[in-house]
Write a protein that holds these residues in place. Structure first.
Motif, PDB file in Angstrom:
ATOM      1  N   ARG A   5       0.845  -1.179   0.000  1.00  0.00           N
ATOM      2  CA  ARG A   5       0.000   0.000   0.000  1.00  0.00           C
ATOM      3  C   ARG A   5       0.888   1.238   0.000  1.00  0.00           C
ATOM      4  NH1 ARG A   5      -4.942  -0.016  -1.504  1.00  0.00           N
ATOM      5  NH2 ARG A   5      -5.388   1.782  -0.177  1.00  0.00           N
ATOM      6  N   LYS A   6       0.653   2.103  -0.957  1.00  0.00           N
ATOM      7  CA  LYS A   6       1.418   3.344  -1.050  1.00  0.00           C
ATOM      8  C   LYS A   6       1.037   4.290   0.080  1.00  0.00           C
ATOM      9  CE  LYS A   6       0.306   6.315  -4.264  1.00  0.00           C
ATOM     10  NZ  LYS A   6       0.124   6.945  -5.581  1.00  0.00           N
ATOM     11  N   LEU A   7       2.020   4.992   0.623  1.00  0.00           N
ATOM     12  CA  LEU A   7       1.775   6.061   1.584  1.00  0.00           C
ATOM     13  C   LEU A   7       1.842   7.379   0.818  1.00  0.00           C
ATOM     14  CD1 LEU A   7       4.012   4.860   4.587  1.00  0.00           C
ATOM     15  CD2 LEU A   7       1.596   4.368   4.145  1.00  0.00           C
ATOM     16  N   GLY A   8       0.683   7.902   0.441  1.00  0.00           N
ATOM     17  CA  GLY A   8       0.637   9.121  -0.350  1.00  0.00           C
ATOM     18  C   GLY A   8       0.795  10.371   0.497  1.00  0.00           C
ATOM     19  N   VAL A   9       1.434  11.367  -0.049  1.00  0.00           N
ATOM     20  CA  VAL A   9       1.572  12.651   0.635  1.00  0.00           C
ATOM     21  C   VAL A   9       0.188  13.295   0.734  1.00  0.00           C
ATOM     22  CG1 VAL A   9       2.571  14.974   0.506  1.00  0.00           C
ATOM     23  CG2 VAL A   9       3.935  12.972  -0.190  1.00  0.00           C
ATOM     24  N   PRO A  10      -0.266  13.674   1.935  1.00  0.00           N
ATOM     25  CA  PRO A  10      -1.591  14.286   2.075  1.00  0.00           C
ATOM     26  C   PRO A  10      -1.763  15.494   1.154  1.00  0.00           C
ATOM     27  CG  PRO A  10      -0.704  13.754   4.233  1.00  0.00           C
ATOM     28  CD  PRO A  10       0.404  13.503   3.234  1.00  0.00           C
ATOM     29  N   GLY A  11      -2.844  15.481   0.404  1.00  0.00           N
ATOM     30  CA  GLY A  11      -3.094  16.547  -0.555  1.00  0.00           C
ATOM     31  C   GLY A  11      -2.484  16.287  -1.915  1.00  0.00           C
ATOM     32  N   GLY A  34       7.526   1.445 -11.688  1.00  0.00           N
ATOM     33  CA  GLY A  34       8.161   0.445 -10.830  1.00  0.00           C
ATOM     34  C   GLY A  34       8.156   0.780  -9.354  1.00  0.00           C
ATOM     35  N   SER A  35       7.479   1.860  -8.946  1.00  0.00           N
ATOM     36  CA  SER A  35       7.535   2.287  -7.544  1.00  0.00           C
ATOM     37  C   SER A  35       6.915   1.260  -6.603  1.00  0.00           C
ATOM     38  CB  SER A  35       6.845   3.646  -7.383  1.00  0.00           C
ATOM     39  OG  SER A  35       5.502   3.588  -7.808  1.00  0.00           O
ATOM     40  N   THR A  36       5.790   0.673  -7.001  1.00  0.00           N
ATOM     41  CA  THR A  36       5.150  -0.329  -6.142  1.00  0.00           C
ATOM     42  C   THR A  36       6.018  -1.570  -6.015  1.00  0.00           C
ATOM     43  OG1 THR A  36       2.953   0.453  -6.773  1.00  0.00           O
ATOM     44  CG2 THR A  36       3.101  -1.748  -5.827  1.00  0.00           C
ATOM     45  N   MET A  37       6.599  -2.010  -7.119  1.00  0.00           N
ATOM     46  CA  MET A  37       7.448  -3.193  -7.079  1.00  0.00           C
ATOM     47  C   MET A  37       8.719  -2.936  -6.265  1.00  0.00           C
ATOM     48  SD  MET A  37       7.613  -6.365  -7.935  1.00  0.00           S
ATOM     49  CE  MET A  37       6.620  -6.777  -9.372  1.00  0.00           C
ATOM     50  N   ARG A  38       9.281  -1.741  -6.371  1.00  0.00           N
ATOM     51  CA  ARG A  38      10.463  -1.423  -5.573  1.00  0.00           C
ATOM     52  C   ARG A  38      10.133  -1.471  -4.087  1.00  0.00           C
ATOM     53  NH1 ARG A  38      11.851   2.129  -9.811  1.00  0.00           N
ATOM     54  NH2 ARG A  38      10.657   3.836  -8.891  1.00  0.00           N
ATOM     55  N   ALA A  39       8.965  -0.948  -3.716  1.00  0.00           N
ATOM     56  CA  ALA A  39       8.552  -0.997  -2.318  1.00  0.00           C
ATOM     57  C   ALA A  39       8.351  -2.440  -1.858  1.00  0.00           C
ATOM     58  CB  ALA A  39       7.263  -0.200  -2.125  1.00  0.00           C
ATOM     59  N   ALA A  40       7.743  -3.260  -2.711  1.00  0.00           N
ATOM     60  CA  ALA A  40       7.539  -4.664  -2.368  1.00  0.00           C
ATOM     61  C   ALA A  40       8.870  -5.373  -2.169  1.00  0.00           C
ATOM     62  CB  ALA A  40       6.730  -5.359  -3.463  1.00  0.00           C
ATOM     63  N   ALA A  41       9.801  -5.135  -3.071  1.00  0.00           N
ATOM     64  CA  ALA A  41      11.109  -5.791  -2.987  1.00  0.00           C
ATOM     65  C   ALA A  41      11.865  -5.355  -1.741  1.00  0.00           C
ATOM     66  CB  ALA A  41      11.928  -5.478  -4.237  1.00  0.00           C
ATOM     67  N   ALA A  42      11.805  -4.056  -1.424  1.00  0.00           N
ATOM     68  CA  ALA A  42      12.507  -3.553  -0.244  1.00  0.00           C
ATOM     69  C   ALA A  42      11.923  -4.138   1.038  1.00  0.00           C
ATOM     70  CB  ALA A  42      12.447  -2.027  -0.207  1.00  0.00           C
ATOM     71  N   ALA A  43      10.591  -4.224   1.098  1.00  0.00           N
ATOM     72  CA  ALA A  43       9.944  -4.811   2.268  1.00  0.00           C
ATOM     73  C   ALA A  43      10.237  -6.299   2.365  1.00  0.00           C
ATOM     74  CB  ALA A  43       8.444  -4.566   2.208  1.00  0.00           C
ATOM     75  N   LEU A  44      10.200  -6.980   1.232  1.00  0.00           N
ATOM     76  CA  LEU A  44      10.466  -8.415   1.217  1.00  0.00           C
ATOM     77  C   LEU A  44      11.894  -8.722   1.636  1.00  0.00           C
ATOM     78  CD1 LEU A  44       9.340 -11.223   0.485  1.00  0.00           C
ATOM     79  CD2 LEU A  44      10.141 -10.827  -1.844  1.00  0.00           C
ATOM     80  N   ARG A  45      12.823  -7.866   1.241  1.00  0.00           N
ATOM     81  CA  ARG A  45      14.239  -8.081   1.567  1.00  0.00           C
ATOM     82  C   ARG A  45      14.448  -8.178   3.072  1.00  0.00           C
ATOM     83  NH1 ARG A  45      17.946  -9.946  -1.628  1.00  0.00           N
ATOM     84  NH2 ARG A  45      17.656  -8.333  -3.221  1.00  0.00           N
ATOM     85  N   GLN A  46      13.644  -7.467   3.843  1.00  0.00           N
ATOM     86  CA  GLN A  46      13.786  -7.476   5.303  1.00  0.00           C
ATOM     87  C   GLN A  46      13.424  -8.831   5.904  1.00  0.00           C
ATOM     88  OE1 GLN A  46      12.222  -3.891   7.292  1.00  0.00           O
ATOM     89  NE2 GLN A  46      11.998  -2.980   5.262  1.00  0.00           N
ATOM     90  N   GLN A  47      12.738  -9.666   5.127  1.00  0.00           N
ATOM     91  CA  GLN A  47      12.353 -10.992   5.616  1.00  0.00           C
ATOM     92  C   GLN A  47      13.370 -12.068   5.241  1.00  0.00           C
ATOM     93  OE1 GLN A  47       8.177 -11.984   5.035  1.00  0.00           O
ATOM     94  NE2 GLN A  47       7.658  -9.829   4.791  1.00  0.00           N
ATOM     95  N   LYS A  48      14.482 -11.642   4.653  1.00  0.00           N
ATOM     96  CA  LYS A  48      15.645 -12.494   4.399  1.00  0.00           C
ATOM     97  C   LYS A  48      15.404 -13.685   3.458  1.00  0.00           C
ATOM     98  CE  LYS A  48      18.113 -11.292   8.633  1.00  0.00           C
ATOM     99  NZ  LYS A  48      17.345 -10.065   8.837  1.00  0.00           N
ATOM    100  N   PRO A  49      14.833 -13.442   2.290  1.00  0.00           N
ATOM    101  CA  PRO A  49      14.808 -14.511   1.286  1.00  0.00           C
ATOM    102  C   PRO A  49      16.208 -14.738   0.734  1.00  0.00           C
ATOM    103  CG  PRO A  49      14.034 -12.473   0.323  1.00  0.00           C
ATOM    104  CD  PRO A  49      14.248 -12.182   1.781  1.00  0.00           C
ATOM    105  N   ALA A  50      16.442 -15.893   0.157  1.00  0.00           N
ATOM    106  CA  ALA A  50      17.754 -16.162  -0.433  1.00  0.00           C
ATOM    107  C   ALA A  50      17.948 -15.345  -1.701  1.00  0.00           C
ATOM    108  CB  ALA A  50      17.900 -17.652  -0.735  1.00  0.00           C
ATOM    109  N   LYS A  51      16.870 -15.147  -2.459  1.00  0.00           N
ATOM    110  CA  LYS A  51      16.957 -14.454  -3.745  1.00  0.00           C
ATOM    111  C   LYS A  51      15.605 -13.846  -4.077  1.00  0.00           C
ATOM    112  CE  LYS A  51      18.267 -15.310  -8.603  1.00  0.00           C
ATOM    113  NZ  LYS A  51      18.743 -16.342  -9.576  1.00  0.00           N
TER     114      LYS A  51
END
Length: 228
Positions: free
Chosen positions: A56-62, A136-153
């Motif tokens: 879920r994107k965190l949009g700037v209010p307004g 690619g902004s949503t996918m970049r956010a997904a990848a960054a969040a997923l990386r914190q869960q320590k997948p191998a690849k």
């Protein structure tokens, strides 16, 4: 190249991912909603389990179209520090937006997954699938969040992408597979003859079908190896 629909795109994408077929360490994670019918066909082709990864994107209010960050499955939060610092967005504003989006993320998790637990991605090869990449902004956010869960690849796989977005260094993942990178790009939906919206009901149905088919595949593998 034009795809008939997301099912057609998923079958084509599965062929590009042949090297990941029949591997016990592979997990498909789709970005709902449009990524689910694509990922369903990829999961069938690779004979791999399928689940969802919500962002879920965190949009700037307004200026909600401008992302100051994102939250994802598992409560992971990623902030766009450049935007936050440039606009001097206070922490309380970030928290208020994040709390609202967390509730929506939880609602969608319940709607799509029910009582099933989130998938364990640690030490897995995770293939993130969507129906296409524009910025690619949503996918970049997904990848960054997923990386914190320590997948191998982490592998990002999409049927179609803007050429400049299909760049593994910008995305911060281990591999990106874009089946088509047309130029000029215009938009993801331009490359589908049918780009109608995927419904919540379709998402639930495809996830259930994927679970049943993968369970059958696992049983056949055990029978073939004489383990049952």
């Amino acid at each position: 190249m034009f795809f008939r629909d997301r099912t057609d795109a998923g079958k084509y994408l599965a062929a590009q991912l042949e090297s990941y077929k029949d591997r016990d360490d592979v997990l498909l994670l789709a970005l709902p909603r449009g990524g689910v019918p694509v990922a369903f066909e990829v999961a069938r082709g690779l004979r791999a389990p399928l689940d969802i990864f919500l962002v879920r994107k965190l949009g700037v209010p307004g200026h909600e179209e401008l992302a100051m960050g994102a939250i994802a499955t598992g409560g992971m939060r990623v902030l766009n520090n450049d935007v936050v610092e440039y606009l001097q967005i206070p922490n309380e504003v970030i928290e208020a937006v994040a709390n609202r989006e967390i509730e929506e993320l939880k609602r969608r998790e319940r709607a799509y997954r029910g009582d099933r637990p989130e998938p364990d991605v640690q030490d897995k090869t995770v293939i993130l699938v969507d129906d296409g990449l524009a910025t690619g902004s949503t996918m970049r956010a997904a990848a960054a969040a997923l990386r914190q869960q320590k997948p191998a690849k982490i592998v990002v796989a999409v049927p179609v992408s803007a050429p400049q977005t299909c760049n593994e260094y910008r995305m911060g993942v281990d591999e990106i597979i874009c089946a088509a990178t047309p130029e000029p790009f215009y938009g993801v939906g331009q490359w589908y003859l049918d780009f109608s919206q995927t419904t919540d009901e379709e998402v639930r149905d495809l996830l259930e079908r994927a679970r049943n088919e993968f369970a059958g595949t696992k049983q056949m593998k055990r029978m073939a190896h004489g383990t049952i």
